[in-house]
Design a protein around this motif. Structure first.
Motif, PDB file in Angstrom:
ATOM      1  N   PRO A  45       0.753  -1.310   0.056  1.00 22.00           N
ATOM      2  CA  PRO A  45       0.124   0.062  -0.028  1.00 22.00           C
ATOM      3  C   PRO A  45       0.951   1.314  -0.077  1.00 22.00           C
ATOM      4  O   PRO A  45       2.062   1.008   0.562  1.00 22.00           O
ATOM      5  CB  PRO A  45      -0.850  -0.297   1.177  1.00 22.00           C
ATOM      6  N   SER A  46       0.269   2.558  -0.304  1.00 15.73           N
ATOM      7  CA  SER A  46       0.864   3.663  -0.293  1.00 15.73           C
ATOM      8  C   SER A  46       1.324   3.996   1.085  1.00 15.73           C
ATOM      9  O   SER A  46       0.803   3.688   2.036  1.00 15.73           O
ATOM     10  CB  SER A  46      -0.022   4.719  -0.854  1.00 15.73           C
ATOM     11  N   SER A  47       2.618   4.974   1.128  1.00 18.09           N
ATOM     12  CA  SER A  47       2.903   5.293   2.434  1.00 18.09           C
ATOM     13  C   SER A  47       1.935   6.369   2.935  1.00 18.09           C
ATOM     14  O   SER A  47       1.083   7.435   2.238  1.00 18.09           O
ATOM     15  CB  SER A  47       4.237   6.016   2.371  1.00 18.09           C
ATOM     16  N   ARG A  48       1.975   6.856   4.188  1.00 19.65           N
ATOM     17  CA  ARG A  48       1.231   7.860   4.987  1.00 19.65           C
ATOM     18  C   ARG A  48       1.554   9.377   4.214  1.00 19.65           C
ATOM     19  O   ARG A  48       0.988  10.206   4.276  1.00 19.65           O
ATOM     20  CB  ARG A  48       1.519   7.846   6.309  1.00 19.65           C
ATOM     21  N   PHE A  49       2.884   9.230   3.634  1.00 21.55           N
ATOM     22  CA  PHE A  49       3.510  10.736   3.249  1.00 21.55           C
ATOM     23  C   PHE A  49       2.657  10.715   1.790  1.00 21.55           C
ATOM     24  O   PHE A  49       2.374  11.840   1.495  1.00 21.55           O
ATOM     25  CB  PHE A  49       5.096  10.503   2.873  1.00 21.55           C
ATOM     26  N   THR A  50       2.578   9.605   0.895  1.00 13.80           N
ATOM     27  CA  THR A  50       1.561   9.930  -0.159  1.00 13.80           C
ATOM     28  C   THR A  50       0.333  10.341   0.107  1.00 13.80           C
ATOM     29  O   THR A  50      -0.353  11.035  -0.411  1.00 13.80           O
ATOM     30  CB  THR A  50       1.733   8.500  -0.949  1.00 13.80           C
ATOM     31  N   ILE A  51      -0.177   9.663   1.131  1.00 12.41           N
ATOM     32  CA  ILE A  51      -1.793   9.951   1.457  1.00 12.41           C
ATOM     33  C   ILE A  51      -1.838  11.344   1.718  1.00 12.41           C
ATOM     34  O   ILE A  51      -2.986  12.237   1.332  1.00 12.41           O
ATOM     35  CB  ILE A  51      -2.094   9.051   2.554  1.00 12.41           C
ATOM     36  N   ASN A  52      -0.976  11.863   2.737  1.00 11.43           N
ATOM     37  CA  ASN A  52      -1.077  13.215   3.236  1.00 11.43           C
ATOM     38  C   ASN A  52      -0.896  14.136   2.295  1.00 11.43           C
ATOM     39  O   ASN A  52      -1.661  15.100   2.016  1.00 11.43           O
ATOM     40  CB  ASN A  52      -0.054  13.437   4.281  1.00 11.43           C
ATOM     41  N   GLY A  74      -8.003  -0.327   1.644  1.00  8.45           N
ATOM     42  CA  GLY A  74      -8.676   1.147   2.440  1.00  8.45           C
ATOM     43  C   GLY A  74      -7.576   1.866   2.810  1.00  8.45           C
ATOM     44  O   GLY A  74      -7.636   2.667   3.876  1.00  8.45           O
ATOM     45  N   THR A  75      -6.407   1.747   2.199  1.00 10.13           N
ATOM     46  CA  THR A  75      -5.121   2.616   2.596  1.00 10.13           C
ATOM     47  C   THR A  75      -5.583   4.068   2.984  1.00 10.13           C
ATOM     48  O   THR A  75      -5.091   4.834   3.907  1.00 10.13           O
ATOM     49  CB  THR A  75      -3.984   2.503   1.844  1.00 10.13           C
ATOM     50  N   PHE A  76      -6.365   4.777   1.690  1.00  9.51           N
ATOM     51  CA  PHE A  76      -6.867   5.996   1.910  1.00  9.51           C
ATOM     52  C   PHE A  76      -8.138   6.268   2.622  1.00  9.51           C
ATOM     53  O   PHE A  76      -8.400   7.413   2.819  1.00  9.51           O
ATOM     54  CB  PHE A  76      -6.858   6.621   0.387  1.00  9.51           C
ATOM     55  N   CYS A  77      -8.886   5.201   2.836  1.00  8.94           N
ATOM     56  CA  CYS A  77     -10.405   5.172   3.124  1.00  8.94           C
ATOM     57  C   CYS A  77     -10.387   6.064   4.556  1.00  8.94           C
ATOM     58  O   CYS A  77     -11.195   6.773   4.363  1.00  8.94           O
ATOM     59  CB  CYS A  77     -10.957   3.747   3.105  1.00  8.94           C
ATOM     60  N   GLN A  78      -9.700   5.533   5.542  1.00 13.44           N
ATOM     61  CA  GLN A  78      -9.742   6.067   6.785  1.00 13.44           C
ATOM     62  C   GLN A  78      -9.389   7.421   6.815  1.00 13.44           C
ATOM     63  O   GLN A  78     -10.239   8.534   7.388  1.00 13.44           O
ATOM     64  CB  GLN A  78      -9.069   5.293   8.028  1.00 13.44           C
ATOM     65  N   TYR A  99     -11.071  -7.376  -2.212  1.00  8.01           N
ATOM     66  CA  TYR A  99     -10.718  -6.134  -1.481  1.00  8.01           C
ATOM     67  C   TYR A  99     -12.118  -5.564  -0.859  1.00  8.01           C
ATOM     68  O   TYR A  99     -12.434  -5.076   0.149  1.00  8.01           O
ATOM     69  CB  TYR A  99     -10.376  -5.015  -2.180  1.00  8.01           C
ATOM     70  N   ILE A 100     -13.167  -5.776  -1.837  1.00  2.45           N
ATOM     71  CA  ILE A 100     -14.631  -5.329  -1.377  1.00  2.45           C
ATOM     72  C   ILE A 100     -15.095  -6.149  -0.173  1.00  2.45           C
ATOM     73  O   ILE A 100     -15.713  -5.131   0.725  1.00  2.45           O
ATOM     74  CB  ILE A 100     -15.612  -5.490  -2.580  1.00  2.45           C
ATOM     75  N   ASP A 101     -14.842  -7.295  -0.163  1.00  6.39           N
ATOM     76  CA  ASP A 101     -15.208  -7.880   1.095  1.00  6.39           C
ATOM     77  C   ASP A 101     -14.548  -7.596   2.373  1.00  6.39           C
ATOM     78  O   ASP A 101     -14.980  -7.287   3.402  1.00  6.39           O
ATOM     79  CB  ASP A 101     -14.998  -9.473   0.994  1.00  6.39           C
ATOM     80  N   TYR A 102     -13.215  -7.412   2.219  1.00  2.00           N
ATOM     81  CA  TYR A 102     -12.325  -6.905   3.415  1.00  2.00           C
ATOM     82  C   TYR A 102     -12.711  -5.428   3.689  1.00  2.00           C
ATOM     83  O   TYR A 102     -12.890  -5.248   5.127  1.00  2.00           O
ATOM     84  CB  TYR A 102     -10.940  -7.197   3.000  1.00  2.00           C
ATOM     85  N   LEU A 103     -12.961  -4.594   3.011  1.00  2.00           N
ATOM     86  CA  LEU A 103     -13.443  -3.302   3.314  1.00  2.00           C
ATOM     87  C   LEU A 103     -14.815  -3.197   4.135  1.00  2.00           C
ATOM     88  O   LEU A 103     -15.151  -2.457   4.962  1.00  2.00           O
ATOM     89  CB  LEU A 103     -13.550  -2.228   1.916  1.00  2.00           C
ATOM     90  N   ASN A 104     -15.752  -4.083   3.684  1.00  2.00           N
ATOM     91  CA  ASN A 104     -16.975  -4.234   4.377  1.00  2.00           C
ATOM     92  C   ASN A 104     -16.999  -4.720   5.525  1.00  2.00           C
ATOM     93  O   ASN A 104     -17.830  -4.361   6.360  1.00  2.00           O
ATOM     94  CB  ASN A 104     -18.069  -4.947   3.454  1.00  2.00           C
ATOM     95  N   ARG A 105     -16.017  -5.504   5.658  1.00  2.00           N
ATOM     96  CA  ARG A 105     -15.893  -6.221   7.115  1.00  2.00           C
ATOM     97  C   ARG A 105     -14.938  -5.619   8.028  1.00  2.00           C
ATOM     98  O   ARG A 105     -15.154  -5.560   9.302  1.00  2.00           O
ATOM     99  CB  ARG A 105     -15.322  -7.621   6.898  1.00  2.00           C
ATOM    100  N   THR A 106     -14.302  -4.237   7.584  1.00  7.38           N
ATOM    101  CA  THR A 106     -13.373  -3.658   8.236  1.00  7.38           C
ATOM    102  C   THR A 106     -13.747  -2.153   8.528  1.00  7.38           C
ATOM    103  O   THR A 106     -13.369  -1.647   9.673  1.00  7.38           O
ATOM    104  CB  THR A 106     -11.853  -3.614   8.070  1.00  7.38           C
ATOM    105  N   ILE A 107     -14.611  -1.575   7.900  1.00  8.31           N
ATOM    106  CA  ILE A 107     -14.848  -0.110   7.910  1.00  8.31           C
ATOM    107  C   ILE A 107     -16.273   0.051   7.981  1.00  8.31           C
ATOM    108  O   ILE A 107     -17.286  -0.460   7.468  1.00  8.31           O
ATOM    109  CB  ILE A 107     -14.655   0.901   6.509  1.00  8.31           C
ATOM    110  N   HIS A 108     -16.461   0.562   9.351  1.00  9.32           N
ATOM    111  CA  HIS A 108     -17.906   0.581   9.688  1.00  9.32           C
ATOM    112  C   HIS A 108     -18.261   2.276   9.893  1.00  9.32           C
ATOM    113  O   HIS A 108     -18.206   2.756  11.139  1.00  9.32           O
ATOM    114  CB  HIS A 108     -18.136  -0.254  11.150  1.00  9.32           C
ATOM    115  N   ASP A 109     -18.816   2.726   8.871  1.00  9.71           N
ATOM    116  CA  ASP A 109     -18.905   4.149   8.968  1.00  9.71           C
ATOM    117  C   ASP A 109     -20.194   4.465   7.995  1.00  9.71           C
ATOM    118  O   ASP A 109     -20.209   3.876   6.759  1.00  9.71           O
ATOM    119  CB  ASP A 109     -17.851   5.094   8.382  1.00  9.71           C
TER     120      ASP A 109
END
Length: 208
Positions: A45-52, A74-78, A99-109
């Motif tokens: 996944p991308s680094s936090r520096f890239t995200i910011n 979901g590197t950028f999602c949160q 990936y879609i399954d993983y995101l649906n199980r780990t992001i609750h917003d």
């Protein structure tokens, strides 16, 4: 398939999910890369520096809908959800059901929606979820290795659904994405993030 076989298959599936959750997102991301390297484009996944840096030019006060192509694990999602206004929405689109399954199980917003589909169908997808346009669209898809015709279709659809004043945010290892973007976006800002594996080129295509 007998009841015993179904139960065994279900147990194996649950065990795999528990293992993936224990190993964390990197293991899931790597598995997705192995399955579809052309569509993922990176082994980590991308680094936090890239995200910011990538998100730094977003006007979060005006952002009602943020869309991401190829969210992976979901590197950028949160980070997006942390910045997004309370009444905003984040829709992510990926062709990999892992990936879609993983995101649906780990992001609750309640502002978050993960869609199994193609970024080329962004107009239909956001309409199906009650939106008439997007303010920002983020992509880490590897434009240089996408199947023929997919890159232009994604850029065309993106430009069409972006609201005036919005932007197409793209991070890549090569400058190929800029060539695709230039066919629709007259103003493109560029930057570079060295603290990423690999060092990353960043582009913002503005819809003025």
């Amino acid at each position: 398939m007998s009841g015993t076989e179904l139960a065994r298959k279900s147990a194996v599936t649950r065990a795999k999910r528990r293992l993936e959750d224990k190993l964390g997102p990197w293991a899931v991301f790597f598995k997705g890369f192995v399955q579809h390297p052309v569509m993922v484009g990176s082994i980590i996944p991308s680094s936090r520096f890239t995200i910011n840096r990538m998100l730094s030019r977003t006007d979060w006060d005006r952002c009602k809908l943020f869309v991401e192509y190829g969210p992976g694990v979901g590197t950028f999602c949160q980070p997006v959800l942390d910045r997004l206004r309370p009444d905003g929405a984040l829709i992510v689109i990926d062709t990999n059901p892992l990936y879609i399954d993983y995101l649906n199980r780990t992001i609750h917003d309640p502002r978050f929606t993960a869609v199994l589909g193609s970024a080329a169908d962004v107009e239909t997808i956001i309409k199906d979820h009650g939106h008439d346009g997007a303010d920002y669209i983020l992509s880490g898809l590897p434009f240089s290795t996408l199947p023929d015709g997919i890159g232009p279709a994604i850029v065309d659809g993106t430009h069409k659904v972006l609201r005036p004043g919005g932007a197409f945010l793209v991070y890549q290892f090569s400058a190929a994405a800029r060539d695709f973007m230039a066919k629709k976006f007259e103003r493109i800002d560029s930057d570079f993030e060295p603290l990423n594996i690999l060092p990353c080129k960043l582009f913002w295509g503005h819809k003025d």
